[in-house]
Design a protein around this motif. Sequence first.
Motif, mmCIF file in Angstrom:
data_model
loop_
_atom_site.group_PDB
_atom_site.id
_atom_site.type_symbol
_atom_site.label_atom_id
_atom_site.label_comp_id
_atom_site.label_asym_id
_atom_site.label_seq_id
_atom_site.Cartn_x
_atom_site.Cartn_y
_atom_site.Cartn_z
ATOM 1 N N SER A 316 1.089 14.468 1.227
ATOM 2 C CA SER A 316 -0.284 14.572 1.730
ATOM 3 C C SER A 316 -0.878 13.176 1.770
ATOM 4 O O SER A 316 -0.384 12.260 1.105
ATOM 5 N N PHE A 317 -1.956 13.030 2.543
ATOM 6 C CA PHE A 317 -2.576 11.730 2.658
ATOM 7 C C PHE A 317 -3.694 11.663 1.623
ATOM 8 O O PHE A 317 -4.870 11.749 1.961
ATOM 9 N N SER A 318 -3.318 11.557 0.343
ATOM 10 C CA SER A 318 -4.324 11.579 -0.715
ATOM 11 C C SER A 318 -3.922 10.617 -1.812
ATOM 12 O O SER A 318 -2.758 10.208 -1.899
ATOM 13 N N TRP A 319 -4.881 10.251 -2.668
ATOM 14 C CA TRP A 319 -4.567 9.345 -3.767
ATOM 15 C C TRP A 319 -3.552 9.968 -4.709
ATOM 16 O O TRP A 319 -2.721 9.286 -5.287
ATOM 17 N N ASN A 320 -3.646 11.296 -4.875
ATOM 18 C CA ASN A 320 -2.690 11.961 -5.749
ATOM 19 C C ASN A 320 -1.256 11.776 -5.269
ATOM 20 O O ASN A 320 -0.344 11.548 -6.061
ATOM 21 N N ALA A 321 -1.087 11.870 -3.955
ATOM 22 C CA ALA A 321 0.250 11.698 -3.385
ATOM 23 C C ALA A 321 0.725 10.261 -3.589
ATOM 24 O O ALA A 321 1.904 10.021 -3.859
ATOM 25 N N VAL A 322 -0.199 9.301 -3.477
ATOM 26 C CA VAL A 322 0.149 7.895 -3.693
ATOM 27 C C VAL A 322 0.567 7.693 -5.155
ATOM 28 O O VAL A 322 1.578 7.051 -5.449
ATOM 29 N N ILE A 323 -0.217 8.290 -6.074
ATOM 30 C CA ILE A 323 0.114 8.150 -7.501
ATOM 31 C C ILE A 323 1.487 8.770 -7.781
ATOM 32 O O ILE A 323 2.333 8.183 -8.446
ATOM 33 N N TYR A 324 1.724 9.968 -7.225
ATOM 34 C CA TYR A 324 2.995 10.676 -7.412
ATOM 35 C C TYR A 324 4.163 9.809 -6.919
ATOM 36 O O TYR A 324 5.147 9.593 -7.634
ATOM 37 N N GLY A 325 4.022 9.289 -5.702
ATOM 38 C CA GLY A 325 5.100 8.478 -5.121
ATOM 39 C C GLY A 325 5.288 7.171 -5.876
ATOM 40 O O GLY A 325 6.409 6.775 -6.187
ATOM 41 N N ALA A 326 4.171 6.516 -6.194
ATOM 42 C CA ALA A 326 4.250 5.218 -6.862
ATOM 43 C C ALA A 326 4.834 5.375 -8.275
ATOM 44 O O ALA A 326 5.584 4.523 -8.737
ATOM 45 N N TYR A 327 4.490 6.486 -8.939
ATOM 46 C CA TYR A 327 5.010 6.733 -10.280
ATOM 47 C C TYR A 327 6.540 6.790 -10.253
ATOM 48 O O TYR A 327 7.222 6.089 -10.996
ATOM 49 N N PHE A 328 7.068 7.632 -9.350
ATOM 50 C CA PHE A 328 8.532 7.741 -9.267
ATOM 51 C C PHE A 328 9.145 6.447 -8.747
ATOM 52 O O PHE A 328 10.216 6.025 -9.202
ATOM 53 N N GLY A 329 8.465 5.805 -7.791
ATOM 54 C CA GLY A 329 8.972 4.552 -7.240
ATOM 55 C C GLY A 329 9.105 3.490 -8.320
ATOM 56 O O GLY A 329 10.129 2.810 -8.430
ATOM 57 N N LEU A 330 8.057 3.379 -9.131
ATOM 58 C CA LEU A 330 8.048 2.384 -10.197
ATOM 59 C C LEU A 330 9.137 2.682 -11.231
ATOM 60 O O LEU A 330 9.878 1.802 -11.665
ATOM 61 N N LEU A 331 9.227 3.967 -11.580
ATOM 62 C CA LEU A 331 10.236 4.390 -12.556
ATOM 63 C C LEU A 331 11.641 4.037 -12.067
ATOM 64 O O LEU A 331 12.470 3.495 -12.802
ATOM 65 N N MET A 332 11.890 4.328 -10.777
ATOM 66 C CA MET A 332 13.212 4.060 -10.212
ATOM 67 C C MET A 332 13.458 2.558 -10.110
ATOM 68 O O MET A 332 14.560 2.086 -10.413
ATOM 69 N N ALA A 333 12.428 1.820 -9.671
ATOM 70 C CA ALA A 333 12.599 0.367 -9.513
ATOM 71 C C ALA A 333 12.911 -0.275 -10.870
ATOM 72 O O ALA A 333 13.813 -1.102 -10.977
ATOM 73 N N ILE A 334 12.185 0.153 -11.904
ATOM 74 C CA ILE A 334 12.427 -0.414 -13.236
ATOM 75 C C ILE A 334 13.845 -0.067 -13.701
ATOM 76 O O ILE A 334 14.567 -0.917 -14.219
ATOM 77 N N SER A 335 14.253 1.181 -13.471
ATOM 78 C CA SER A 335 15.586 1.563 -13.949
ATOM 79 C C SER A 335 16.675 0.808 -13.182
ATOM 80 O O SER A 335 17.720 0.497 -13.742
ATOM 81 N N ILE A 336 16.402 0.481 -11.917
ATOM 82 C CA ILE A 336 17.387 -0.304 -11.150
ATOM 83 C C ILE A 336 17.467 -1.728 -11.701
ATOM 84 O O ILE A 336 18.546 -2.281 -11.902
ATOM 85 N N LEU A 337 16.301 -2.319 -11.981
ATOM 86 C CA LEU A 337 16.293 -3.698 -12.474
ATOM 87 C C LEU A 337 16.890 -3.800 -13.884
ATOM 88 O O LEU A 337 17.495 -4.804 -14.235
ATOM 89 N N LEU A 338 16.687 -2.740 -14.670
ATOM 90 C CA LEU A 338 17.223 -2.773 -16.037
ATOM 91 C C LEU A 338 18.660 -2.258 -16.103
ATOM 92 O O LEU A 338 19.270 -2.259 -17.166
ATOM 93 N N ASP A 339 19.175 -1.827 -14.944
ATOM 94 C CA ASP A 339 20.507 -1.226 -14.917
ATOM 95 C C ASP A 339 21.591 -2.092 -15.566
ATOM 96 O O ASP A 339 22.385 -1.587 -16.364
#
Lengths: 479, 77
Positions: A316-339
């Motif tokens: 959806s085009f909402s802040w909640n959707a941005v938070i949801y996506g950014a949360y998982f994005g950040l989690l994945m990015a950190i896990s990739i960098l710490l891999d």
Amino acid sequence: MSILSFEFLLLAAGTLIIYYVLPIGVRWLALLGGSAFFVIMAGWQSIIHLTGIAAVTWLGGLLLERLEKKKMWLCAFLALELGAMLWVKYDAASVTVLGLSYVTFQSAGFLIDVYRGKVKAQKNPLKIWLFTGYFLQLAQGPISSWKELGDQLLTGHCLEPVSFVSGFSLMLWGYFKKMVLADRLAAATEILVGDISDFPGWILILCVILYIIRLYGDFSGGMDVVRGISRMLGIELPLNFLRPFFSLSVAEYWRRWHITLGGWFRSYLMYPLTASRAGLKLGKFASRFLGKKTGRVLPTALATFLVFLLIGIWHSFSWNAVIYGAYFGLLMAISILLDPLWRKQNRRWKLNEKKWISPLRMVRTWILIIPAQFFAFTESTSKSLGVLKQCFVNWDFSNAFGQLTGIMPEWEWMIAWLAFLAVLLVDLFCEIGFDPCKKLAKARIWVRWPVLLALLLTILVFGIYGPSGDSSAFLYTQF
Amino acid sequence: MTDMEKLLEALKEVDEDIDFQEETALIEDGLIDSLRLTEIIAVLNDAFDVYIASKDIEPENFNSAQAMLELVHRYQE
């Protein structure tokens, strides 16, 4: 037409009969007829949208094979298709079309594949129309590539009793997941969007967890229905869910949840970004500061973050959707960098060889996934934060039983938990390589039919039906 | 050093636990995920100076060291 309606069952049965009656060379016409009927029933907006997208895909494919400046033309066709999607999704609120983003992604994928020289354009526009609008996957996916689906739709299949029964079982199982489990949990999860001031924190956390279970039953149940009926037609649709509850990491969870959407973004966005000259140069540049291993995966981390942000906004085009996506994005990015670091530690302590580590990793995965769901059940950020806050303030267990039965009668809770246990058990069996649907299709006749009959009766007796006799709408048809 | 030795040396940087010399279903068996795949593309670029196009990022090109070497050779031609 919901795939839970009686009309849909009639349409599926009619398509099946006509499919197997027609000569093998023209059996795809039965699919075309069934799909046309399905789209016509959805209304003129869907007919125009689907036919428009199919026309662009058909013509685009043919032109991409013939024209110079292919890249420019590809961008133009993609802009047309994605532009139409964005316009309908975010601007034209009054327009509702069937399977908007699934149709768009599938068609755009086809055009990119033609551009990449992986598939041939189709001369017959009806064949493209069927690929774009195949009625079993139109409403909520899976998103297939031409390689996965195109030839399967057009080649006539012979009636195979074993896969027919296996498909029938899968369809029934899908209805069970949707009607007995997911729709029953709707009552519990909908308290989250109402007035929550009276509910203690533990009930709210429970309901957020139930929301994930409901979403799984709803979406994967719908997938099982369409995959089951397709299998009865001899067509194997790609998997969209692979028992996500058993994921050992968040990355694995996203490889098992809504698989075809993630796959689409990986093929058409993440790889082109990370394998591009700019991506590789960035990796080399970053290696100077972050070390060779970490620097090399930096472009992947950034591209992954972008993909998850887009997947969030796709909802959806909402802040909640941005938070949801950014949360998982950040989690994945950190896990990739710490891999590199994780791998070193895993090797040092030989963690991968220890049996007890897997359940712990599953728990860790769910601890990381649950917070995101607070931003998934509603588009309102203030509502999400309100529920999150309430989770911490009031932990009153004094009237726990009364609180629970106030949401849903006792026997409804019983059925819900039993249904969830059944789903979990079947998933567990599949996880260890024992697929009940396929086994059932090969089982002796006096085992097979009583089991299927029992399943059918369970759905009829314990399924939830909406006000009009149809079951309630699927959550993922709105995209 | 042959191209194959050079490739195996480079792949060791990606994951030293995988036997790249013997495995023939690296993608299908789940030994390589999308993260490892992007790392492999980066080490191929380092070792052989090739830029793999997205259209070639397909399981059949990365299932074995042999397949990867053939892919690299196609780019070098």
